[in-house]
Design a protein around this motif. Structure first.
Motif, PDB file in Angstrom:
ATOM      1  N   ILE A  68       0.870  -1.173   0.000  1.00  0.00           N
ATOM      2  CA  ILE A  68       0.000   0.000   0.000  1.00  0.00           C
ATOM      3  C   ILE A  68       0.908   1.225   0.000  1.00  0.00           C
ATOM      4  O   ILE A  68       2.039   1.165   0.485  1.00  0.00           O
ATOM      5  N   ALA A 109      -3.795   4.337  -0.170  1.00  0.00           N
ATOM      6  CA  ALA A 109      -4.331   4.245   1.191  1.00  0.00           C
ATOM      7  C   ALA A 109      -4.091   5.525   1.978  1.00  0.00           C
ATOM      8  O   ALA A 109      -3.045   6.170   1.822  1.00  0.00           O
ATOM      9  N   ILE A 140      -4.507   4.046   7.516  1.00  0.00           N
ATOM     10  CA  ILE A 140      -4.298   2.638   7.156  1.00  0.00           C
ATOM     11  C   ILE A 140      -2.810   2.347   7.030  1.00  0.00           C
ATOM     12  O   ILE A 140      -2.318   1.310   7.492  1.00  0.00           O
ATOM     13  N   TYR A 154      -7.227  -1.337  -0.239  1.00  0.00           N
ATOM     14  CA  TYR A 154      -6.066  -0.454  -0.354  1.00  0.00           C
ATOM     15  C   TYR A 154      -4.826  -1.148  -0.906  1.00  0.00           C
ATOM     16  O   TYR A 154      -3.834  -0.498  -1.220  1.00  0.00           O
TER      17      TYR A 154
END
Length: 428
Positions: A7, A12, A16, A82
Motif C-alpha cells: 500500500i 491508502a 491505514i 487499499y
C-alpha cells in the motif's frame, strides 16, 4: 515468480498506512517470519512514511496478503480495498519506478533510493534476499542512476523537507526568527534540519532517545540536544516542531501540547509530523493556535512542481521500459539453466564412457588412429541419437517446430548446404 504487494500514499490514507508499517526494530523479525511462509523463497520489505511494500519470489500472492494481515492483526476485508499486487513484469517495473522516485509523493525525490538500499541491506542480513531479488534491486539501483544522470528528473526537486519549510513560511513571516525542535535523528530529520537551518533559525534543539546521536546532529547546526523524556519541559520554548521517529505509539499527546500552548500564552506552534505511525496524536490538530501537518498534507505543496518534470518523467519511463525488457530476458535465461546443466551432464557422461573405452583399446595395442576415429564416431552418434530419433518420429506441426529448433540450436544455416553444392558442381 516475482511479486510486489503493498500500500502507498496513492492507494491508502495515513490511518491505514500506519497500521501496516514496519519499525526498524521489528523488520528483521518480520522478514524471518515472511520467509518462513509456505511458498515464499525470497523476501524484502520496504517500509517508509509513504509506503509499505513486500517484494517476494513466491508461488502465489495470496500467501503474502494473508501473512501481512496476520502479522499486523488487521483483517483482509480492511486491507483489501487499499492493497495492490504486481507480478512480473509489472513487479519489476514497479521496483524500478520506486527506486527512480517516479512513484513518490515528490516525483524524482532521491531519498527513496536510500530507503530501498536500507531495505535490501536488512534482507541480506537476515538471509532472505536470494539471487532473483538481489539481481532485481541491483538493476533497480543501476536504472535509478541512469535516469538521474540522463534526464532532468532531479532538477528543482521539491523534497519533503523543503515542503516543510514552505509550510512554515505560511505560518510565520520568517523561519529566521523561530526556535525549532527536531524530534528524532534519522535521515528524514537530517534532511529537514539541513533545509530549516539554511534559513538560520534563532535556536535549534534535537530531541532523541539516544542523546549522543542527538548531539552529533545538533552540533552540525549549532544547536543542543535533549532526551525524549524532556519534551514536556522544552516543548513550550519552540515555535516549530518537526518529528520523525520510529516509535510505534505517539510521543506527543494532546495534554502535552495543551500545556505547552498555555505556557506560550497562545502564541502559535507549527508541527510537522513525518512519522508513520504518527508521532503526534491526531486530536492535537484540533487545538487553536496549533498548525499540525502530516506527510499527506505535504502533497499540496509538492504538486506545483510536478508539471515541470513531466518531460523528464516520459524519458525516465522509456528507460525503465527498456531495462524491464532486459531483466525479463535475464529471468528467462535463468529458466533454461537446469536444462543446459542436464544437457552438459549427459554429454560429459558420454564423453567419459568413450574415453575410458578408447584407453582400453589403446592398452590392448590397437592403432591410435583407428581408436581416435572410433572415439569421434561413437561420441557423435551418441550425442545425436536422441535428437535424430525425436525428429524422425515427429510429424506435422511438431516436426516443423523441432526442425526449426534444431536449426537454431545447432546453427544449421544455408552456408554448409551451399558449400556442398559447390563441391558437387566442381566434381562434375
Amino acid at each position: 515468480m516475482l511479486f510486489t504487494l503493498g500500500i502507498n500514499h496513492h492507494s491508502a490514507p495515513l490511518a491505514i498506512r500506519e497500521r501496516v508499517a514496519f519499525g526498524a526494530d521489528k523488520l528483521q523479525h518480520a522478514l524471518a517470519s515472511l520467509a518462513a511462509t509456505e511458498g515464499v523463497s525470497e523476501a524484502a520489505i520496504l517500509s517508509t512514511c509513504n509506503r509499505t511494500e513486500i517484494y517476494c519470489a513466491a508461488e502465489v500472492p495470496a500467501a503474502l496478503i494473508d501473512w501481512l494481515g496476520r502479522y499486523h492483526q488487521i483483517s483482509q476485508e480492511e486491507l483489501a480495498p487499499y492493497l495492490y499486487v504486481h507480478e512480473q513484469p509489472a513487479a519489476i517495473r514497479h521496483a524500478f519506478r520506486v527506486a527512480c522516485g517516479l512513484d513518490s509523493m515528490v516525483i524524482g525525490e532521491p531519498q527513496i533510493l536510500g530507503q530501498v538500499k536500507d531495505a535490501v541491506r536488512a534482507a541480506e542480513e537476515v538471509g532472505t534476499l536470494g539471487t532473483r531479488l538481489h539481481k532485481l534491486f541491483q538493476r533497480a539501483f543501476s536504472v535509478a542512476k541512469e535516469v538521474r544522470s540522463t534526464t532532468a528528473i532531479g532538477a528543482n526537486i521539491v523534497s519533503m523537507a523543503a515542503a516543510g519549510v514552505h509550510l512554515a513560511e505560511r505560518i510565520f513571516d520568517s523561519v529566521t526568527d523561530q526556535r525549532i525542535l527536531f524530534i528524532g535523528a534519522g535521515e528524514m530529520i537530517e534532511l529537514c534540519a539541513a533545509h530549516f537551518c539554511a534559513e538560520q533559525p534563532r535556536q535549534v534543539t534535537v530531541a532523541n532517545r539516544t542523546v549522543e546521536r542527538g548531539l552529533e546532529l545538533s552540533n552540525r547546526f549549532g544547536g543542543n540536544a535533549i532526551r525524549l523524556d524532556q519534551l514536556p519541559e522544552y516543548l513550550p520554548e519552540h515555535d516549530i516542531v518537526v518529528s520523525c521517529t520510529a516509535s510505534p505509539l505517539p510521543i506527543i499527546g494532546l495534554g502535552m501540547v495543551e500545556r505547552a500552548i498555555k505556557a506560550r500564552r497562545h502564541r502559535p506552534i507549527f508541527i510537522v509530523d513525518l512519522a508513520v505511525p504518527r508521532d503526534v496524536e491526531q486530536e492535537v490538530g484540533e487545538l487553536d493556535d496549533v498548525f499540525l501537518y502530516t506527510v499527506d498534507d505535504l502533497a499540496q505543496i509538492v504538486e506545483s512542481g510536478v508539471e515541470s518534470r513531466q518531460a523528464a518523467v516520459v524519458e525516465a519511463e522509456g528507460i525503465i521500459g527498456h531495462r524491464v525488457h532486459e531483466f525479463l530476458g535475464w529471468l528467462q535465461a535463468r529458466d533454461t539453466v537446469p536444462v543446459i546443466r542436464a544437457l552438459r551432464d549427459a554429454a560429459e557422461r558420454s564423453r567419459q564412457m568413450e574415453v575410458e573405452r578408447a584407453l582400453k583399446l589403446l592398452a590392448r595395442g590397437e592403432a591410435a588412429e583407428d581408436v581416435i576415429r572410433q572415439l569421434s564416431l561413437r561420441l557423435s552418434n551418441k550425442l545425436l541419437h536422441a535428437p535424430s530419433s525425436t525428429l524422425n518420429s515427429a510429424d506435422g506441426s511438431e516436426r516443423a517446430f523441432l526442425q526449426a529448433g534444431a536449426e537454431r540450436l545447432f546453427h544449421l544455416h544455408d552456408a554448409p548446404v551451399q558449400h556442398i553444392k559447390r563441391r558437387r558442381q566442381q566434381g562434375r
